[in-house]
Structures are given as structure tokens and as C-alpha cells.
Motif scaffolding. Structure first.
Motif: not given
Length: 250
Positions: A107-109, A138-144, A149-157, A170-173
Motif C-alpha cells: 500500500e505504498v509506492l 504519483t500515489g493519488l494517480a495510482y489510487l485513482s 473497494d480497494w480504495v475504501r480499504r486503504y482509506l480505512d487505515g 477520507p472525504t478529501e481523498v
């Protein structure tokens, strides 16, 4: 070596690679292994010329030139690199700013390639630097490019706030990801490093999966909002050409 010994040795190497010069006590804290276990592994790795210990009183451990030579010969991600380098060189010449190629590790680049700007004042991330997804171009581009569901799991951390401008809610992201998907590139103004702005885009493989992200990075004084559309279009189109070379037809 027994299987557990191999696991211990690899954990040592990964920790030393991440932290650089590191003492035995810090190595034990980061790996959760005892000093006695670590010393046995380090002795073997030192004998094989993978690690070296500095002279007292510091006595810290670091990777050797031999380790870097062997790992570089492996050409990790060579297909991606072959597809990317000519395009990234062109992007660097067109913009004059630093270009990064980053690949995922969990969950990092991780920065795997960097083409430096010729400007004295420039962005700089060392090769091997681990970058949070929510606080970087780069990270936000990759997340997009990930499924919801993958993004949701990441943002739960936990979302570390790297600077006062990092997106740490999370709302900002989610709002930023919607904007990235609409325009095809990310804009990260000083979210990772104070004074540095970056614009990024995801790179996809033949199956449409995100396998990397690239970015244009430089001082906020040069990469101003007036340049966002031009630089954003350039990084998006560059990522598209790399993706096409990997077989993506989306």
C-alpha cells in the motif's frame, strides 16, 4: 540455511535498505527480532558481502556495493522500464522538471526511476523512497486507477499527514480521486514535501491494472496553477503511451 534463517536474512536486508545506516538496537525494534538472532544473520550476510558494519562507536549496518550491483542486475520491472524510459526522457526534456516513475509495494509506492531537472532548485526523492498514496502526486494517480473497494480499504487505515497540506481525511481523498478520474491526472500541491508540487498519472498493463505511476515534480514557485493543464496533459499522455506499450488498449 533453514527456512526461518532465510526469512530473517531477508527481513534484515529489507529493513537496512529502507532505513539506511542502522544500529543493531533499531534493527531489532523495526524487525521484532532478537539481537542474537539478528547478529547471526548479519554475520552470514557480511560474509557473503551483502552488508557491512561501520567502525565504532557508531557500528551501524548498511548494504554494500555488491548488494546494489546484484539487485540492479535483476532488472526488476524491466518490461515496464523498457516501455517507459524513452517516454520519460521526452517528458523531462519537454518540461525541464524532475520526472519520477514509481511502482507499488503493498500500500505504498516506491521510487524506481528518477530523471533529474537541470535547475539548481528542484524536486528530489532518492531511489527506493517509499511514498504514501494519499499524500503524493504519483500515489493519488495510482489510487485513482484502483477499484472502489480497494480504495475504501486503504482509506480505512491511518492517513499520515506529511505536511499541513496533505490530504489526511477520507472525504478529501475521495473528492480528489473524482477530480483526477475526470481530468486524467493528479495535482498535489505540497502534500508530500513543503514547497514541491507534482502532477501524476497512472500506468496500466494489458489487463488494465495499474502497475505504476509517473509524475512531473518541481518547486511550487515554478509549477504554478497556470501550468497545471499543460503539465497535466503531458503527464497523462505520457502515461498513456507507456500503457499502450505494455499492451493496454483502454
Amino acid at each position: 540455511m533453514a527456512t526461518q534463517s532465510v526469512v530473517t536474512a531477508i527481513r534484515c536486508l529489507e529493513c537496512i535498505a529502507e532505513h539506511g545506516n542502522i544500529g543493531l538496537s533499531e534493527l531489532a525494534r523495526n524487525t521484532g527480532l532478537s539481537k542474537a538472532t539478528l547478529l547471526r544473520a548479519l554475520a552470514t550476510l557480511e560474509e557473503l558481502r551483502w552488508v557491512q558494519q561501520s567502525a565504532p562507536p557508531l557500528s551501524t549496518w548498511s548494504l554494500t556495493v555488491h548488494a546494489h550491483r546484484v539487485t540492479s542486475q535483476g532488472q526488476v520491472g524491466s518490461t515496464l522500464r523498457e516501455a517507459a524510459m524513452a517516454q520519460l526522457n521526452g517528458l523531462q526534456l519537454d518540461t525541464g522538471e524532475t520526472i519520477h516513475l514509481c511502482q507499488p509495494d503493498g500500500e505504498v509506492l516506491v521510487v524506481t526511476e528518477r530523471l533529474d531537472s537541470s535547475h539548481a532548485l528542484r524536486a528530489f526523492l532518492a531511489l527506493g523512497t517509499r511514498i504514501p498514496l494519499h499524500a503524493s502526486g504519483t500515489g493519488l494517480a495510482y489510487l485513482s486507477a484502483q477499484k472502489e473497494d480497494w480504495v475504501r480499504r486503504y482509506l480505512d487505515g491511518p492517513l499520515e499527514r506529511r505536511t499541513r497540506l496533505s490530504l489526511a481525511e477520507p472525504t478529501e481523498v475521495w473528492a480528489e480521486l473524482a477530480a483526477i478520474r475526470a481530468r486524467g491526472y493528479s495535482v498535489n500541491e505540497e502534500g508530500l514535501s513543503p514547497g514541491i508540487t507534482s502532477l501524476g498519472a497512472p500506468v496500466r498493463d494489458a489487463a488494465g491494472e495499474a502497475v505504476a505511476a509517473i509524475s512531473i515534480s518541481g518547486p511550487t514557485s515554478r509549477i504554478t496553477p497556470a501550468r497545471f493543464e499543460d503539465y497535466g496533459t503531458a503527464v497523462r499522455e505520457c502515461a498513456g503511451r507507456i500503457s499502450a506499450a505494455l499492451g493496454y488498449r483502454g
